[in-house]
Design a protein around this motif. Structure first.
Motif, PDB file in Angstrom:
ATOM      1  N   LEU A 233       3.877 -16.156  -9.341  1.00 61.89           N
ATOM      2  CA  LEU A 233       2.649 -16.696  -8.771  1.00 61.89           C
ATOM      3  C   LEU A 233       2.297 -15.994  -7.464  1.00 61.89           C
ATOM      4  N   LEU A 234       3.314 -15.650  -6.679  1.00 63.06           N
ATOM      5  CA  LEU A 234       3.095 -14.932  -5.422  1.00 63.06           C
ATOM      6  C   LEU A 234       2.418 -13.594  -5.673  1.00 63.06           C
ATOM      7  N   LEU A 235       2.933 -12.855  -6.636  1.00 62.19           N
ATOM      8  CA  LEU A 235       2.355 -11.544  -6.943  1.00 62.19           C
ATOM      9  C   LEU A 235       0.961 -11.693  -7.534  1.00 62.19           C
ATOM     10  N   GLY A 236       0.750 -12.713  -8.352  1.00 64.30           N
ATOM     11  CA  GLY A 236      -0.583 -12.946  -8.898  1.00 64.30           C
ATOM     12  C   GLY A 236      -1.583 -13.317  -7.822  1.00 64.30           C
ATOM     13  N   GLY A 237      -1.144 -14.097  -6.842  1.00 59.64           N
ATOM     14  CA  GLY A 237      -2.017 -14.472  -5.744  1.00 59.64           C
ATOM     15  C   GLY A 237      -2.457 -13.279  -4.931  1.00 59.64           C
ATOM     16  N   GLN A 238      -1.585 -12.296  -4.771  1.00 60.14           N
ATOM     17  CA  GLN A 238      -1.955 -11.077  -4.065  1.00 60.14           C
ATOM     18  C   GLN A 238      -3.091 -10.358  -4.801  1.00 60.14           C
ATOM     19  N   GLY A 239      -2.992 -10.322  -6.125  1.00 64.31           N
ATOM     20  CA  GLY A 239      -4.036  -9.661  -6.902  1.00 64.31           C
ATOM     21  C   GLY A 239      -5.381 -10.338  -6.738  1.00 64.31           C
ATOM     22  N   ILE A 240      -5.383 -11.663  -6.757  1.00 65.09           N
ATOM     23  CA  ILE A 240      -6.634 -12.403  -6.572  1.00 65.09           C
ATOM     24  C   ILE A 240      -7.210 -12.140  -5.188  1.00 65.09           C
TER      25      ILE A 240
ATOM     26  N   THR B 135      -0.399 -12.072   1.085  1.00 62.57           N
ATOM     27  CA  THR B 135      -1.763 -12.277   0.600  1.00 62.57           C
ATOM     28  C   THR B 135      -2.772 -11.659   1.557  1.00 62.57           C
ATOM     29  N   VAL B 136      -2.550 -11.859   2.860  1.00 63.96           N
ATOM     30  CA  VAL B 136      -3.437 -11.266   3.866  1.00 63.96           C
ATOM     31  C   VAL B 136      -3.376  -9.748   3.816  1.00 63.96           C
ATOM     32  N   VAL B 137      -2.165  -9.194   3.735  1.00 68.65           N
ATOM     33  CA  VAL B 137      -2.002  -7.738   3.750  1.00 68.65           C
ATOM     34  C   VAL B 137      -2.607  -7.109   2.501  1.00 68.65           C
ATOM     35  N   TRP B 138      -2.466  -7.778   1.359  1.00 69.79           N
ATOM     36  CA  TRP B 138      -3.071  -7.243   0.132  1.00 69.79           C
ATOM     37  C   TRP B 138      -4.591  -7.199   0.270  1.00 69.79           C
ATOM     38  N   ALA B 139      -5.152  -8.241   0.883  1.00 69.49           N
ATOM     39  CA  ALA B 139      -6.598  -8.292   1.074  1.00 69.49           C
ATOM     40  C   ALA B 139      -7.063  -7.219   2.057  1.00 69.49           C
ATOM     41  N   THR B 140      -6.369  -7.090   3.186  1.00 66.47           N
ATOM     42  CA  THR B 140      -6.780  -6.100   4.175  1.00 66.47           C
ATOM     43  C   THR B 140      -6.573  -4.676   3.668  1.00 66.47           C
ATOM     44  N   SER B 141      -5.505  -4.460   2.903  1.00 67.16           N
ATOM     45  CA  SER B 141      -5.285  -3.130   2.320  1.00 67.16           C
ATOM     46  C   SER B 141      -6.426  -2.760   1.373  1.00 67.16           C
ATOM     47  N   SER B 142      -6.895  -3.740   0.603  1.00 68.91           N
ATOM     48  CA  SER B 142      -8.019  -3.485  -0.299  1.00 68.91           C
ATOM     49  C   SER B 142      -9.256  -3.072   0.486  1.00 68.91           C
ATOM     50  N   VAL B 143      -9.486  -3.729   1.620  1.00 70.32           N
ATOM     51  CA  VAL B 143     -10.638  -3.397   2.460  1.00 70.32           C
ATOM     52  C   VAL B 143     -10.515  -1.974   2.998  1.00 70.32           C
ATOM     53  N   VAL B 144      -9.328  -1.590   3.468  1.00 70.48           N
ATOM     54  CA  VAL B 144      -9.129  -0.241   4.007  1.00 70.48           C
ATOM     55  C   VAL B 144      -9.354   0.811   2.926  1.00 70.48           C
ATOM     56  N   ILE B 145      -8.851   0.554   1.731  1.00 71.32           N
ATOM     57  CA  ILE B 145      -9.000   1.530   0.649  1.00 71.32           C
ATOM     58  C   ILE B 145     -10.467   1.706   0.276  1.00 71.32           C
ATOM     59  N   VAL B 146     -11.206   0.598   0.172  1.00 69.41           N
ATOM     60  CA  VAL B 146     -12.637   0.697  -0.125  1.00 69.41           C
ATOM     61  C   VAL B 146     -13.377   1.397   1.017  1.00 69.41           C
ATOM     62  N   ALA B 147     -12.986   1.109   2.261  1.00 74.62           N
ATOM     63  CA  ALA B 147     -13.609   1.772   3.414  1.00 74.62           C
ATOM     64  C   ALA B 147     -13.361   3.275   3.370  1.00 74.62           C
ATOM     65  N   GLY B 148     -12.122   3.677   3.037  1.00 72.29           N
ATOM     66  CA  GLY B 148     -11.813   5.093   2.940  1.00 72.29           C
ATOM     67  C   GLY B 148     -12.613   5.792   1.853  1.00 72.29           C
ATOM     68  N   GLN B 149     -12.724   5.146   0.695  1.00 67.21           N
ATOM     69  CA  GLN B 149     -13.518   5.723  -0.387  1.00 67.21           C
ATOM     70  C   GLN B 149     -14.984   5.844   0.014  1.00 67.21           C
ATOM     71  N   THR B 150     -15.474   4.855   0.739  1.00 63.13           N
ATOM     72  CA  THR B 150     -16.865   4.893   1.198  1.00 63.13           C
ATOM     73  C   THR B 150     -17.081   6.053   2.158  1.00 63.13           C
ATOM     74  N   LEU B 151     -16.130   6.287   3.063  1.00 67.93           N
ATOM     75  CA  LEU B 151     -16.246   7.403   3.999  1.00 67.93           C
ATOM     76  C   LEU B 151     -16.284   8.736   3.262  1.00 67.93           C
ATOM     77  N   VAL B 152     -15.475   8.861   2.224  1.00 67.83           N
ATOM     78  CA  VAL B 152     -15.452  10.113   1.455  1.00 67.83           C
ATOM     79  C   VAL B 152     -16.783  10.348   0.754  1.00 67.83           C
ATOM     80  N   LEU B 153     -17.286   9.328   0.096  1.00 69.05           N
ATOM     81  CA  LEU B 153     -18.461   9.501  -0.754  1.00 69.05           C
ATOM     82  C   LEU B 153     -19.786   9.415  -0.010  1.00 69.05           C
ATOM     83  N   THR B 154     -19.754   9.131   1.291  1.00 68.26           N
ATOM     84  CA  THR B 154     -20.989   9.159   2.087  1.00 68.26           C
ATOM     85  C   THR B 154     -20.919  10.222   3.168  1.00 68.26           C
ATOM     86  N   ASP B 155     -19.976  11.141   3.044  1.00 68.28           N
ATOM     87  CA  ASP B 155     -19.809  12.205   4.037  1.00 68.28           C
ATOM     88  C   ASP B 155     -20.860  13.295   3.817  1.00 68.28           C
ATOM     89  N   GLU B 156     -21.735  13.462   4.787  1.00 64.49           N
ATOM     90  CA  GLU B 156     -22.816  14.437   4.667  1.00 64.49           C
ATOM     91  C   GLU B 156     -22.311  15.875   4.741  1.00 64.49           C
TER      92      GLU B 156
END
Length: 395
Positions: free
Chosen positions: A50-57, A107-128
């Protein structure tokens, strides 16, 4: 803005590359030891699941929310604060370990890591300053896979040197601390004075490339995580040692990492849909081999074949979901993609596990059939009237 770093034609890590290397690495460093620490703290096996599943959610929700807010807050601020929160949370877990702290902090770290990864991808794909999106995305994915190789090694060294499982959380906190100044070097894209439209308003309508990208990454993650979950059990059932299983997965990681810098080269020759189809062929072939035999040569073959397919397909779906869209929608669609990846990771082991409970080879065969169907679906999408199939849009 901070331009990509290059030297003599060589690609050097940029801010988003370093961020994804750090956060993928720390996640992989902690991963093998989380169940062990949970058991040491007295958590039951069912509760660990359940702990690992909660991280995914948490990751699914955070990626959607992060994508929605990225345009108004900006990827730099998002990555900075997510790194700070991750660092502080992990220090709390290291200093005051308990079942409650483990559940909340991870749970917090999984959520924040997801945010960082999406932020990094956004920086790559919006780099002029990018000269080629395919090459930049391929290299960004390469650093992610490099983190997958380095992370477990660093975690094992930290635990062995200290003799304490908790040391891995301190090491992860230090890594997050290193990410804080890195995030501050990122260009600030997005304006805080811009109102935030609804999430769906930034996502819909879904174009054919986006549908192809989301559908492909869902199937790929669904079958990939199932393979990673049940193939080791099949190897163990056939009498292979844990050391052998570790070597096979190391081979898989090397194959996955090795092909990613060549993404632009392959796409230029096969088209993006062609690479999607070819990737599913490789993944399905690897799964078929895993279903037929778990001998040493067959195990190496399935690791290499699946590594090649996954190595190309995952970064390519980042390009597909952002193909031909305005920059203000990039973060939302990348957030949606990450949520789809998380959903696939949660569903794959659960549904394929129903088959695996009866026969592990049958589970591998079923996964191969799903990949084959996904490849056929991608071929059918060649007939769709979309600009992304034309040669001039392959770069």
């Amino acid at each position: 803005m901070v331009p990509p770093l290059t030297s003599g034609g060589r690609h050097l890590p940029r801010v988003p590359d370093v961020l994804v290397l750090i956060f993928t690495g720390l996640g992989q460093a902690m991963g093998p030891f989380i169940p062990l620490e949970a058991q040491r703290l007295g958590m039951a096996t069912s509760t660990i699941g359940l702990l690992l599943g909660g991280q995914g959610i948490a990751g699914l929700i955070a990626s959607l929310a992060g994508g929605a807010w990225m345009g108004s807050i900006g990827p730099r601020r998002m990555a900075f604060w997510a790194s700070v929160v991750s660092m502080l949370s992990l220090l709390v877990l290291w200093r005051w370990p308990s079942v409650l702290a483990l559940g909340l902090v991870l749970t917090v770290v999984w959520a924040t890591s997801s945010v960082v990864i999406v932020a990094g991808q956004t920086l790559v794909l919006t780099d002029e300053h990018l000269s080629g999106r395919d090459q930049a995305v391929g290299m960004h994915a390469f650093y992610a896979s490099l983190g997958m190789i380095i992370g477990p090694l660093m975690g094992a060294v930290a635990v062995r040197a200290s003799g304490s499982l908790g040391t891995v959380f301190f090491m992860a906190a230090v890594a997050c601390g290193l990410a804080v100044p890195v995030a501050l070097r990122a260009p600030q894209r997005g304006r805080v004075d811009v109102g935030r439209p609804s999430f769906l308003a930034g996502v819909l309508p879904l174009s054919p490339p986006v549908i192809l990208g989301l559908g492909s990454v869902l199937v790929a993650e669904f079958t990939y995580v199932a393979w990673m979950t049940f193939f080791p059990l099949a190897l163990k059932a056939d009498g292979h040692s844990p050391e052998f299983i570790g070597v096979i997965f190391a081979v898989h990681g090397v194959a996955l990492s090795a092909v990613r810098p060549g993404l632009a080269f392959v796409v230029a020759r096969l088209s993006r849909v062609g690479v999607v189809v070819t990737s599913f062929v490789f993944i399905a072939a690897g799964l078929v081999v895993a279903a037929i035999s778990r001998s040493v040569p067959a195990s190496v073959a399935t690791a290499v074949l699946s590594g090649i397919g996954v190595g190309f397909l995952f970064p390519l779906t980042m390009i597909l979901v952002t193909e031909g869209i305005t920059s203000d929608r990039v973060a939302r669609l990348l957030g949606l993609r990450f949520a789809v990846v998380t959903a696939g990771a949660m569903l794959g082991p659960s549904l394929i596990g129903l088959i695996a409970s009866a026969s592990l080879p049958a589970a591998m065969g079923a996964s191969a059939a799903i990949c084959a169907l996904a490849g056929g679906w991608a071929i059918l999408r060649r007939s769709a009237p979309t600009h992304f199939l034309t040669p001039e849009n392959r770069q």
